[in-house]
Design a protein around this motif. Structure first.
Motif, PDB file in Angstrom:
ATOM      1  N   ILE C 201       0.855  -1.185   0.000  1.00  0.00           N
ATOM      2  CA  ILE C 201       0.000   0.000   0.000  1.00  0.00           C
ATOM      3  C   ILE C 201       0.890   1.234   0.000  1.00  0.00           C
ATOM      4  O   ILE C 201       2.009   1.203   0.515  1.00  0.00           O
ATOM      5  CB  ILE C 201      -0.966   0.012   1.224  1.00  0.00           C
ATOM      6  CG1 ILE C 201      -1.924   1.209   1.140  1.00  0.00           C
ATOM      7  CG2 ILE C 201      -0.217   0.010   2.541  1.00  0.00           C
ATOM      8  CD1 ILE C 201      -3.069   1.172   2.152  1.00  0.00           C
ATOM      9  N   HIS C 202       0.393   2.285  -0.628  1.00  0.00           N
ATOM     10  CA  HIS C 202       1.077   3.576  -0.544  1.00  0.00           C
ATOM     11  C   HIS C 202       0.057   4.690  -0.690  1.00  0.00           C
ATOM     12  O   HIS C 202      -1.031   4.487  -1.223  1.00  0.00           O
ATOM     13  CB  HIS C 202       2.184   3.703  -1.601  1.00  0.00           C
ATOM     14  CG  HIS C 202       1.690   3.801  -3.006  1.00  0.00           C
ATOM     15  ND1 HIS C 202       1.320   2.703  -3.756  1.00  0.00           N
ATOM     16  CD2 HIS C 202       1.478   4.863  -3.815  1.00  0.00           C
ATOM     17  CE1 HIS C 202       0.928   3.080  -4.956  1.00  0.00           C
ATOM     18  NE2 HIS C 202       0.993   4.384  -5.025  1.00  0.00           N
ATOM     19  N   ALA C 203       0.420   5.875  -0.188  1.00  0.00           N
ATOM     20  CA  ALA C 203      -0.391   7.069  -0.386  1.00  0.00           C
ATOM     21  C   ALA C 203       0.050   7.742  -1.686  1.00  0.00           C
ATOM     22  O   ALA C 203       1.178   7.583  -2.134  1.00  0.00           O
ATOM     23  CB  ALA C 203      -0.209   8.022   0.787  1.00  0.00           C
ATOM     24  N   TYR C 204      -0.876   8.479  -2.290  1.00  0.00           N
ATOM     25  CA  TYR C 204      -0.498   9.229  -3.496  1.00  0.00           C
ATOM     26  C   TYR C 204      -1.274  10.539  -3.508  1.00  0.00           C
ATOM     27  O   TYR C 204      -2.316  10.663  -2.857  1.00  0.00           O
ATOM     28  CB  TYR C 204      -0.765   8.412  -4.766  1.00  0.00           C
ATOM     29  CG  TYR C 204      -2.214   8.147  -5.064  1.00  0.00           C
ATOM     30  CD1 TYR C 204      -2.914   7.147  -4.405  1.00  0.00           C
ATOM     31  CD2 TYR C 204      -2.900   8.907  -6.008  1.00  0.00           C
ATOM     32  CE1 TYR C 204      -4.247   6.914  -4.667  1.00  0.00           C
ATOM     33  CE2 TYR C 204      -4.244   8.671  -6.290  1.00  0.00           C
ATOM     34  CZ  TYR C 204      -4.907   7.673  -5.610  1.00  0.00           C
ATOM     35  OH  TYR C 204      -6.225   7.439  -5.875  1.00  0.00           O
ATOM     36  N   GLY C 205      -0.770  11.472  -4.263  1.00  0.00           N
ATOM     37  CA  GLY C 205      -1.444  12.765  -4.349  1.00  0.00           C
ATOM     38  C   GLY C 205      -1.655  13.385  -2.983  1.00  0.00           C
ATOM     39  O   GLY C 205      -2.650  14.087  -2.767  1.00  0.00           O
ATOM     40  N   VAL C 206      -0.719  13.140  -2.074  1.00  0.00           N
ATOM     41  CA  VAL C 206      -0.912  13.611  -0.693  1.00  0.00           C
ATOM     42  C   VAL C 206      -0.989  15.136  -0.696  1.00  0.00           C
ATOM     43  O   VAL C 206      -0.061  15.825  -1.112  1.00  0.00           O
ATOM     44  CB  VAL C 206       0.228  13.127   0.229  1.00  0.00           C
ATOM     45  CG1 VAL C 206      -0.067  13.529   1.668  1.00  0.00           C
ATOM     46  CG2 VAL C 206       0.412  11.627   0.106  1.00  0.00           C
TER      47      VAL C 206
END
Lengths: 346, 346, 346, 346
Positions: C201-206
């Motif tokens: 999992i990863h965050a994007y467009g933070v």
């Protein structure tokens, strides 16, 4: 419209939940009772939150069902516990049994593979094997239908017509099957924990899986001779789906195109079985959540051999969907009723 | 300690990244150069953030490598682009080629399966097929090693010894293989998007996959006769791993236990190939991330037949790990150097 | 029965395929045309084999649709390409636009977040934001409905009623969202390859995702003041589904039970939004494949705070399902028509 | 070389297996004993086939270990069963306890969250909380190290330095964590079956998870005041990995770059903690199988706020890896010994 009352016995497993998903949109069926002995008293929504938006009867014990009111019983009990229960049902109830208890015609075979003496041999005689496309006429008249196993459905639908028509050899048939994890049920076991299954594959029951004799029974009947197959199931990280890769020899003067055409002709008017065009490779994602079975036929590298790929959703065509299809046939409903949901992709 | 300089050509793919993962802990190797033509100028950490903690040379074009300084080149270029590049390398550089370009001895076969005339036929003659356990002595002396394909490794390790010893029949060998998605590489394609692969399985290249002739080449050499196999690869939702289920006939007077014993004897002293005990079923999760290959032998339902299950990590033993193993043999290092990582489970 | 003709523009993506899955069982809709400029001339079954059992029109270019015949157009074109196309449609066609092009009321905001001047500002004025439960009356009269984004649907359905009723604070609202991969579309990209997404999992467009201003627009309107939210989307290995975990402060004298009750009252008669009972935790698997949205309300560890969990299937309630729901409202059909499929679990 | 003998107590779970994976390549450690009460007498290879290639002692009961011979005991027993066992160990044995039993300094807090009176309060006083980077000096001298929980490690490593330096506000810290399934252990439970986890996500223990007070203990100590956090764990389909998305307010006159720089300075010389560059988003796949922890810092949409993303492998840095790291500190070994394996991607 003609409507019947259905009971689902053993409703707290995956096949029970799937029956609810399908029957809730069936125009001719009301779910009147659902049983789950250890979860009696619970709401289905507490056992399966995804069904929380539905108006369903609460779970009860089998003793608390008023069977006089029930037209059809879907029996989802574990193998071995089903025979006496079904024998106890009143005659007005017709049964689709999703367990293996009435699938093997030969009760000695049953004893050998399932480990116990059959406790309802008389009932076994009247049970009809519910591979719908093959046994439709018998199913229509049956009181007790033995719904086929998931693997046997995927193996028999392509092989039975070819054996009947003597298009393939009867020796050395190899069935290499890959299954999603729903087939293993909802009871907690180390082997079906997420971390034990994800990102991996392994074979199990190699040479010894109980669906072997079930497959051989159907193929032998079709061929008119005893058939032995190699059958290897594999467990892979997928919720639903079975893909069987089947290796056969062509009969003399039969080409790969001949067997594709033969299967296309056999299933031309079937709503749920489709032989895909040359060059297309059926994938389990093409049938996910639906009652479809797709069959692809390929030339092998080795001359005189062919490879057949058959996919189904093991919970639908391999279990609850075929059960509903059989009920439709038994009660004279539209065969696709309750089964019009298209595959869900992605 | 004896240390050599390694270059990784085509380092921006999964096999390149895996070579870094393995070599970074190798006691005898320094990664001196890494190339990636389209990503030249980038840091490896930007292409593969999981390698961000390492001190690595930046990516350069192949032209910008000082080859006089390089002892071994791991070549991870796409099939077809490798021949002329390798032919251009100076003689001081020994090569482990992970592409298919030098695997097929017969350049007509190469032309047939890969679509182009071979552009380095002289080099092809000196190339040694790098199935380490089978070709160790030749590899030790080779300048150019053609690292085997992932599927062929999993098929040949169990079958070659059995064919050499004439323990199994040469007809009707069936290899049903299931692969993780790394085998398809990192180039974006619709078919390897998450949603197209997850929760599903399908067969591809049925009857036509290029690893078929590679497998047949090795088996034919072992058997001393031309062998044709049925080979069907499947793509399944798994990052790494290949499981090949292999269906064979037993030679006269050979039992299933005989072939298990034969394989156990063959591989008794091998650090990376292990024949599991009767009743154990090798799973890809048992080898994930390691250079191990596990082999299980089972009796089939059909008398006179056996089923062999072989698992490997396609990125390690099926690609970069075997490449490092071959390099170890070529340079006289401990064969397990850089490959001591144990499988990662879960 | 009243039947209308529907066109699906941009049918070769996941939302197009999902519209087919839903509309094919809609009692009032015939799919009359489907477009896909780069795949014009192909059969839908070749682009999406899971739809191979259906009788569908072939894919054509947009120019080859007879719009005089079409009652509703589902527009699934990429962001930025939609405005001029919709402006070119004849007045008899009502439109549900699944792109972002008409979602932001303020065309300066559009320019800021989508990078281009809006090319149909007059149309923007008449567009109705299609969050069905909130805007039902306006949708019924609209010619052009801007179907909400997937994340904004999951954030606004719980937050708008609470802000309208001033049950929660307007400061420091935090929306942490986890999405399946269908949201990224079917175009091949490295970032959505199986191996880049699975088991991780990863965050994007933070801090920078375009759905931020869309959420703020709806919340600000509800609150009657400008609201800024923290919004972080994450990409995870799941085909379908969004789960948004929302952190809020309670208004003075408001308890966690108050806000649960408030939401239960708001949605008591809604067929697709359900506030689950205290202690139940909504999971994306509870809505998979369905148009449901489930909302759970929890006390936080920190006094005066609450945590709201909202789940939906991003392809259904977050895209194609809500589009069908909006069409039902626009044409006066039963709001659940075509949307009666229950969640598919497992 | 200085070598010590290690015992792994409770070796039949995932953390036990992971200790074996790491220690087997540790230059200073011999695994001398492994216990698993219910599996005593079994080979580790039968419990964990992926370890089948290793030469390991068989599993025994705790009573059958010769503790006079053991330098370090890794204790992997379930919470609540550990206190009396550790109290019974002879003084020559130093302990790294992976359970929660000695993590909370306040035994009343322990009683409140774990439901039982603490049965070794004297030992609790000497236990050192094993967050290596923060407590290194105390760990070096400790006899008993309480290895931190997986979630608390991911929350405290970024937050403790910022709170110590008063760079962020002490109110309204929100920690939204997503975890792989290994964290739930290997005991069969319905909730961690493959079909119940795959292709989905849900929150659990919302507002009530036991790691909440553990996080607050560490943050309060760092801040010098009592801190309450919102902490929500989620279970997602991933074998290994935790990603915590942390929402904070900036202290007056502190910028987002200031806190990134602050963390970079804090961890500049740490081998396992890395603050990634601006614009990079840490993913769990970047640390899979390794002892690394990556931290990313982002500006929030809302002025005065920041978002911190922290990833680790919950089985390594969140459990067994940090345990080995602590042992290295305790015995004066190279801190990276046994932990040089790089992340495995894909």
């Amino acid at each position: 419209m003609n409507t019947i009352n259905a009971a689902i016995v053993g409703a707290s497993g995956y096949t029970g939940a799937e029956l609810v998903r399908l029957l809730i949109n069936h125009p001719n069926v009301t779910i009147t009772a659902m049983t789950a002995d250890r979860k009696a008293g619970m709401r289905m929504a507490d056992v399966f939150p995804h069904l929380g938006g539905l108006n369903l009867p609460d779970l009860v014990t089998m003793d608390n069902v008023d069977w006089s009111n029930i037209d059809v019983c879907f029996c989802c009990l574990p193998h071995g516990t089903t025979q006496e229960f079904i024998a106890s049902l009143p005659q007005n109830v017709r049964i689709v049994d999703l367990s293996a208890d009435f699938r093997l015609k030969d009760i000695e075979e049953y004893r050998k593979w399932y480990g116990d003496k059959h406790r309802a041999p008389e009932l076994q005689k009247e049970a009809v094997y519910g591979l719908t496309e093959i046994k439709r006429d018998e199913i229509a008249k049956a009181r007790l239908v033995a719904n086929p196993g998931c693997y046997p459905t995927s193996a028999q639908l392509p092989l039975i017509p070819l054996l009947k028509e003597k298009k393939i050899g009867t020796q050395g048939i190899i069935i290499d099957s890959k299954s999603g994890v729903t087939g293993a049920g909802r009871a907690p076991k180390e082997g079906t924990l997420f971390c034990e299954v994800s990102d991996a594959i392994h074979a199990y029951g190699v040479g010894t899986h109980r669906h072997g004799p079930e497959i051989e029974q159907g193929l032998s009947e079709a061929a008119g001779e005893n058939i032995f197959v190699s059958f290897t199931p594999h467990l892979m990280p997928m919720n639903r789906g079975i893909l069987s890769t089947i290796y056969v020899t062509l009969a003399d003067n039969v080409s790969v195109n001949d067997i594709r055409t033969s299967l296309q002709n056999t299933y031309a008017n079937e709503p749920f079985v489709r032989v895909v065009e040359e060059g297309n490779s059926p994938a389990t994602r093409h049938v996910r959540g639906s009652n479809y079975c797709l069959i692809g036929v390929f030339a092998d590298r080795t001359p005189g051999r062919a490879i057949i790929v058959c996919v189904e959703d093991n919970v639908v065509k391999g279990a609850s969907g075929q059960a509903v299809q059989n009920m439709n046939v038994m009660f004279g409903f539209e065969e696709t009723a309750g089964l019009t949901q298209q595959p869900m992709f992605p």
